[in-house]
Every structure is written in structure tokens, then in C-alpha cells.
Design a protein around this motif. Structure first.
Motif, PDB file in Angstrom:
ATOM      1  N   GLU A 142      75.704  46.297  54.205  1.00 12.83           N
ATOM      2  CA  GLU A 142      74.740  45.184  54.283  1.00 12.83           C
ATOM      3  C   GLU A 142      73.358  45.638  53.831  1.00 12.83           C
ATOM      4  OE1 GLU A 142      74.644  43.042  58.029  1.00 12.83           O
ATOM      5  OE2 GLU A 142      76.700  43.711  58.444  1.00 12.83           O
ATOM      6  N   TYR A 143      72.964  46.794  54.339  1.00 15.62           N
ATOM      7  CA  TYR A 143      71.639  47.325  54.016  1.00 15.62           C
ATOM      8  C   TYR A 143      71.543  47.672  52.528  1.00 15.62           C
ATOM      9  CZ  TYR A 143      67.425  50.181  54.484  1.00 15.62           C
ATOM     10  OH  TYR A 143      66.157  50.696  54.348  1.00 15.62           O
ATOM     11  N   ASP A 168      67.424  53.984  50.397  1.00 13.22           N
ATOM     12  CA  ASP A 168      66.047  53.735  49.943  1.00 13.22           C
ATOM     13  C   ASP A 168      65.675  54.674  48.794  1.00 13.22           C
ATOM     14  OD1 ASP A 168      65.876  51.860  51.954  1.00 13.22           O
ATOM     15  OD2 ASP A 168      64.746  53.160  53.321  1.00 13.22           O
ATOM     16  N   ARG A 175      70.411  55.064  55.683  1.00 13.32           N
ATOM     17  CA  ARG A 175      69.504  54.045  55.137  1.00 13.32           C
ATOM     18  C   ARG A 175      68.404  54.698  54.291  1.00 13.32           C
ATOM     19  NH1 ARG A 175      70.852  51.147  60.205  1.00 13.32           N
ATOM     20  NH2 ARG A 175      69.335  52.461  61.274  1.00 13.32           N
TER      21      ARG A 175
END
Lengths: 292, 292
Positions: free
Chosen positions: B145-146, B98, B94
């Protein structure tokens, strides 16, 4: 008919065969055969250069006298070349068939070659792998007639994709079987594959392609192991159990198709070539029992 | 719509991107960006460790100031591990998403990992490549999804089968696309592949799988060359034109699908890491013009 149970090798090496390249640095072929006899090994798969070095007649004699069976003969192939060299390529392969017949080998293993400049010296450089593949398929078809007449089945060995430039442009079991099906749609027994776990273990289609091959196309089964790290693309193969390949799983898939022949140990290894001959054979026997 | 003609790069490096691992030994990322600016290079694909070493804010600033575009961000992945390490694995991925979003990267390249003991330190040894593949697919689905929420497409990079044990258990374009199709059947644009000629050139299905991918799944196109001999499995990749890959042919297949993005040069090479930074970039530009 599909077999349900794998053979139990845990206290028996009846079905172990030694590919003689595994110990090629430790002695000539007659020395290797003698050591295999001492170790109670029944199967052998010799290489052409090792046979030529001591004479095929003496090899044939020792094989018979020792009660050995062959699990294959290594090797034909390197089919790609400039046009001018093609007669020599085919002569060379026909001689390989003849030798396999003389020695009573159950198949001639084919390492088919790839880009012509690496297959046959003097060929012009090419980057056309599709052309190489077409030439390979044509030449296997040509050799098949000769081999069939000689009673020697051809076993295409798909090689790991890291050899696609210089050793074999057939790099998946699927591709090898496509060629078998094209040349021998009736599954006459004249052509099949030599399945080596080293070359094929990574393939997500492996189980499915082994099932597609079936017993009639599974002419040889080779084992060694994939080491991490691998320090040399050709000569850093591992002893069974020292690497990451789940060899019993693959053997299970092969035997589920009815394969009941030799498990051939073929290890190209700078490390194992430095160990004593009897020690290497003893290790092959031990690992055959507990890691194959 | 399928394009008929390839782009002409013979006097133009507008679509050349430098994957910054190519010159990672020659300087930090800000030094590399400065050198790319001097060379008139417009595209960059940086690595996380290089970004972290100089700080992501300064990288974002220099990219903007220099008028650069990114062709990708390297990398997410290494999804396989013991269960206890999975939260850390997903956190790490994740964060990669980002960072890619912060830098405005058009995709996050995924090198997915393989057997867990080589993917995440401390994981128990395993030989179960099928289990690794299942864990990879699950985790890509979870990350998707993220990433989708962050607006960062995921680009699965199929790696050469010689990395199947330790770096990526996705080793064919077919397998990568199977996962894309399973996770994103509607081709939303949220997931696709990074196609590197080094990893895929050997594949007899390459042309067909590129056609299957289509423009919507072709998120990145990487080039270097396959050397014969290759002396190191990881760090002996060749400069375009020095090896055996018919790169223009593969680019033709990719562009026939409508791909019109950057051609990203990614070379892991102990040899090129020893040359001066400006010389390596000049060579990339020259070879981009005559060998890509």
C-alpha cells in the motif's frame, strides 16, 4: 490408511539406522558394523566403496550374524555422460543393483548425476540441464527393468538445488515423483523416493508432495540438520538438533502416510568425521530420541 | 504480445546495468558511478548502505548528471522478526521505498528474510519456516500500500533454496508469483519479481514460471554464474561465462515475454572484489556481449 500418531522414539532407538558415510572416516565398514552392534543399533545403510574395501561377502556375513537390517544401499546413479561412456554407466548401475540384492537391501538409493562433465569423468562440458534430466529419466527407466527383475526397488533421492550442477539434476520431491509416476504409473513398488530432510526441508510443497508420494513411494527417510552458517556445500551437514530443520514435523508428515520404517541418519561432516566412532553413534542415538 | 527475437548484445552494452555490490569493495558509490561513466555503462542498481555512506542527495545528483538510469534499488525486506521488532521492520522498509522514490528507481528489490533470528537481531530462535512465510506475505501486503502510493513497484526476489534459513524463505519463482497473484490479482504493475539466474537456474519449472510471470511481473533481470565448485554459499558467485548457467537461454525466455529492460550484473565474489574496479567493469562489459 493414514496413521494418526507418530511413533514414540523418546526411549527407543529400534528404528534408528546409521548411514555408514556418517562415520566413514573413523574406520572400515566391519569396524563400523561392530560399533553399531555395541550400541544396540539395528539398521544400517552402507556405501558401495565401503563395502568394496572389505569385501561384500564379509559384509553380508556380519550383517546376518549381527541381526541387522538394511534401510538402503548407497548408491546407484550418476547416469549422465557422453554417449561413449553410457555402457559403462549402465554396467556400473547394474552392479550396484546386484550388490543391493546380495546384501538384502530394501532399496538402491539413486543420486542421479547432473551435468555430464561432473557425473562421469571425460564427458564433454555442457550447460544443458534439460538434456541431463532427459538422460537421467531414460536411464532410470532402463535400470528399472533390471532392478525389478532382481527384486531391488529404486529410490530416487532428490538432492538440494545447490547440487544441481554436479551431483543431481533432480532437486525437488515433485520432480522425483513425476519420474516415478511416468515410469511406474501403477505404483508397483518398484520405484519411489529416498526423502532426506536436508535436501527438502526448504520446499514449500514438501508436505503436499509427501502426501502425493504416499507409503508406496516412500522407500527411505534420511535425517540430519541444516546448519547456519553452512561453511561447505557438501560436508558441513549438522547432527539432528544442531540446525534449523523441524525434523519431527517432517517425520510426522511421512508417518501420516503410513511410513513405519527406519529413520536413517546420514551426516556428511568434516566436524563429525573427527570425533570418536562410539561418541558419534551415542550422539546419533541421543538426538534420535530427542530431536527426530 | 510476445517477442520472437532476443536483443543482440554482441557489440553493445546499452542494456547492461551494474549492481553496485559487484564492486563494493573497490570504492564508495560515487567512485563506482564515476567508473561506470568512464566505461559507458548506462544502468545502475545501488545498495542502501552504499547510498547512505555518501549521502542520498549526492547520489541522486550524480545519477542525474551522468545520465544514468536505475534498474532497481537494493533492497527492502527482512520482514520476519519478533512482534516487538515489527514496527522497526516496517519503518525500515518504508524508508527503503522513500529512498527508491527519491532516486527514481523502477522497483525496490525485496530479499524477504527467513527464520526471524537471522532476519532481525534479537528475535527468538524459530524453526517454523511456514510461519516465516506467512509473516513475509502479510508484510509485503502491508508495504505494498505504501509503495503503491509512492509509485515504487515491489520486486520480490526469490533466493536460492540454500538461503532458506537465513536470507529468504521465498525460494522459487512459483512461490514469488503466488504471492504476487494473491496481493495483486489484477496485475496492476505494483508488484512483480526480480529474477536472478543464480537463484533460479536449477528450477525445472523456470521456463513455465517465466511465462506465467509475463512482462508485467518481470521487474528486473539479474545475471551472474554458478561456479563448480562453489566454495562459499554467499560470496563465491561467478562472472557470466565462468560457470554452468546457460544465461542466453534464460534471457531468451525472459525476452520472449517482452522484457526489454536492463540486464543487471550482480556478483558477490570474494575473488572479484579483489580486482581493480575498471578491470571488473571491463570484464562485465565483455561477458555481457559474449555470455549473456
Amino acid at each position: 490408511m493414514v496413521r494418526e500418531a507418530m511413533r514414540d522414539f523418546s526411549d527407543d532407538h529400534r528404528w534408528l539406522s546409521i548411514n555408514t558415510a556418517t562415520v566413514k572416516a573413523q574406520g572400515d565398514l566391519l569396524t563400523i558394523i561392530e560399533a553399531c552392534k555395541r550400541a544396540g543399533i539395528r539398521g544400517l545403510s552402507p556405501w558401495r566403496d565401503q563395502v568394496a574395501a572389505v569385501g561384500i561377502d564379509s559384509v553380508a556375513r556380519e550383517i546376518k550374524a549381527g541381526g541387522f537390517e538394511l534401510s538402503g544401499y548407497c548408491r546407484g546413479g550418476f547416469f549422465t555422460s557422453d554417449a561413449a561412456l553410457q555402457p559403462e554407466v549402465m554396467d556400473d548401475n547394474r552392479r550396484a543393483v546386484d550388490e543391493a540384492a546380495t546384501l538384502g537391501a530394501p532399496c538402491l538409493v539413486l543420486v542421479v548425476g547432473a551435468l555430464p562433465q561432473f557425473s562421469r569423468a571425460g564427458s564433454a562440458p555442457s550447460k544443458d540441464i534439460a538434456a541431463a534430466r532427459a538422460m537421467v529419466e531414460d536411464n532410470i527407466g532402463r535400470l528399472l527393468e533390471y532392478a525389478d527383475a532382481a527384486g531391488v526397488p529404486l529410490a530416487i533421492e532428490p538432492l538440494h538445488p545447490m547440487y544441481a550442477a554436479d551431483r543431481s539434476c533432480i532437486n525437488t520431491t515433485r520432480h522425483a515423483l513425476d519420474i516415478c509416476d511416468a515410469l511406474d504409473p501403477k505404483r508397483s513398488g518398484s520405484i519411489g523416493i529416498a526423502l532426506d530432510v536436508y535436501h527438502t526441508w526448504w520446499d514449500p510443497e514438501l508436505e503436499a508432495q509427501i502426501a502425493r508420494a504416499g507409503k508406496s513411494r516412500l522407500l527411505a527417510f534420511h535425517v540430519c540438520d541444516w546448519l547456519v552458517p553452512t561453511t561447505d556445500l557438501l560436508n558441513d551437514r549438522g547432527m539432528m538438533g544442531d540446525g534449523v530443520i523441524d525434523i519431527p514435523k517432517v517425520r510426522g508428515w511421512v508417518e501420516a502416510q503410513g511410513f513405519n520404517g527406519y529413520v536413517e541418519v546420514e551426516i556428511f561432516s568434516n566436524a563429525w568425521w573427527q570425533r570418536p566412532l562410539d561418541e558419534v553413534l551415542a550422539t546419533c542415538i541421543e538426538r534420535h530420541r530427542n530431536s527426530v
